[in-house]
Write a protein that holds these residues in place. Sequence first.
Motif, PDB file in Angstrom:
ATOM      1  N   ALA A  50     105.033  38.590  10.651  1.00 11.91           N
ATOM      2  CA  ALA A  50     104.287  38.950  12.031  1.00 11.91           C
ATOM      3  C   ALA A  50     103.766  37.580  12.454  1.00 11.91           C
ATOM      4  CB  ALA A  50     103.216  39.582  11.432  1.00 11.91           C
ATOM      5  N   GLY A  51     103.638  36.812  12.724  1.00 11.42           N
ATOM      6  CA  GLY A  51     103.199  35.106  13.003  1.00 11.42           C
ATOM      7  C   GLY A  51     103.867  35.027  13.999  1.00 11.42           C
ATOM      8  N   LYS A  52     105.005  35.484  13.715  1.00  9.30           N
ATOM      9  CA  LYS A  52     106.088  35.455  14.782  1.00  9.30           C
ATOM     10  C   LYS A  52     105.930  36.021  16.392  1.00  9.30           C
ATOM     11  CE  LYS A  52     109.668  33.029  12.251  1.00  9.30           C
ATOM     12  NZ  LYS A  52     111.135  32.919  11.867  1.00  9.30           N
ATOM     13  N   ALA A  53     105.466  37.018  16.030  1.00  6.20           N
ATOM     14  CA  ALA A  53     105.078  37.996  16.863  1.00  6.20           C
ATOM     15  C   ALA A  53     104.022  38.192  17.872  1.00  6.20           C
ATOM     16  CB  ALA A  53     104.959  39.467  16.497  1.00  6.20           C
TER      17      ALA A  53
ATOM     18  N   LYS B 115     103.861  46.033  17.325  1.00  6.06           N
ATOM     19  CA  LYS B 115     102.517  47.885  17.025  1.00  6.06           C
ATOM     20  C   LYS B 115     101.986  47.656  15.308  1.00  6.06           C
ATOM     21  CE  LYS B 115     104.065  53.115  16.403  1.00  6.06           C
ATOM     22  NZ  LYS B 115     104.840  53.937  15.115  1.00  6.06           N
ATOM     23  N   LEU B 116     102.574  47.466  14.307  1.00  5.85           N
ATOM     24  CA  LEU B 116     102.027  46.972  13.095  1.00  5.85           C
ATOM     25  C   LEU B 116     100.732  45.808  13.509  1.00  5.85           C
ATOM     26  CD1 LEU B 116     104.349  46.150  10.514  1.00  5.85           C
ATOM     27  CD2 LEU B 116     101.958  45.477  10.798  1.00  5.85           C
TER      28      LEU B 116
ATOM     29  N   ILE C 102      94.696  46.274  13.410  1.00  2.39           N
ATOM     30  CA  ILE C 102      93.253  46.158  14.531  1.00  2.39           C
ATOM     31  C   ILE C 102      92.807  46.974  15.295  1.00  2.39           C
ATOM     32  CG2 ILE C 102      92.535  45.508  16.525  1.00  2.39           C
ATOM     33  CD1 ILE C 102      95.012  42.901  16.414  1.00  2.39           C
ATOM     34  N   GLY C 103      93.615  48.518  15.290  1.00  6.73           N
ATOM     35  CA  GLY C 103      92.630  49.921  15.207  1.00  6.73           C
ATOM     36  C   GLY C 103      93.114  49.789  17.098  1.00  6.73           C
ATOM     37  N   MET C 104      94.321  48.971  17.736  1.00  7.99           N
ATOM     38  CA  MET C 104      94.944  49.205  19.136  1.00  7.99           C
ATOM     39  C   MET C 104      96.424  49.567  19.563  1.00  7.99           C
ATOM     40  SD  MET C 104      91.669  46.349  20.594  1.00  7.99           S
ATOM     41  CE  MET C 104      91.857  46.652  22.495  1.00  7.99           C
ATOM     42  N   PRO C 105      96.008  50.197  20.688  1.00  6.77           N
ATOM     43  CA  PRO C 105      97.266  50.161  20.863  1.00  6.77           C
ATOM     44  C   PRO C 105      97.898  48.542  21.488  1.00  6.77           C
ATOM     45  CG  PRO C 105      96.327  50.745  23.115  1.00  6.77           C
ATOM     46  CD  PRO C 105      95.428  50.511  21.768  1.00  6.77           C
ATOM     47  N   PRO C 106      99.314  48.536  21.018  1.00  7.85           N
ATOM     48  CA  PRO C 106     100.215  46.956  21.532  1.00  7.85           C
ATOM     49  C   PRO C 106      99.293  46.835  22.938  1.00  7.85           C
ATOM     50  CG  PRO C 106     101.415  48.499  20.362  1.00  7.85           C
ATOM     51  CD  PRO C 106     100.484  49.463  20.362  1.00  7.85           C
ATOM     52  N   GLN C 107      99.940  47.368  24.133  1.00  6.79           N
ATOM     53  CA  GLN C 107      99.701  46.804  25.130  1.00  6.79           C
ATOM     54  C   GLN C 107      98.845  46.931  25.724  1.00  6.79           C
ATOM     55  OE1 GLN C 107     101.189  49.989  24.311  1.00  6.79           O
ATOM     56  NE2 GLN C 107     100.365  52.077  25.463  1.00  6.79           N
TER      57      GLN C 107
END
Length: 90
Positions: free
Chosen positions: A47-50, A60-61, A66-71
């Motif tokens: 996840a740190g790489k993302a 996405k994960l 966080i409760g937001m869309p990735p975009q």
Amino acid sequence: MNARDGCQCNALERSDWHPADVLAALKKRGHNLAGLSVANGYHPTAAGKALKQQWPALEKLLAEAIGMPPQAIWPSRYDGDGMPKPRAKS
């Protein structure tokens, strides 16, 4: 207005979140990168790489945690339809 190109755009709408802001948002919700990675079948460092490079599945994960869309977190990585942009070839 951006003096360089004459664009009237809101820089805040177009810039990706700083990695520290993503980490803080996760921490506020009781999550951490290694925990999210392992809980979803990834290596603890995945996840740190993302945070630094495009990885749509992990973006996405993180965004869901966080409760937001990735975009909304990484607008530079997504097109206008919310689909991941193709990765830049190195």
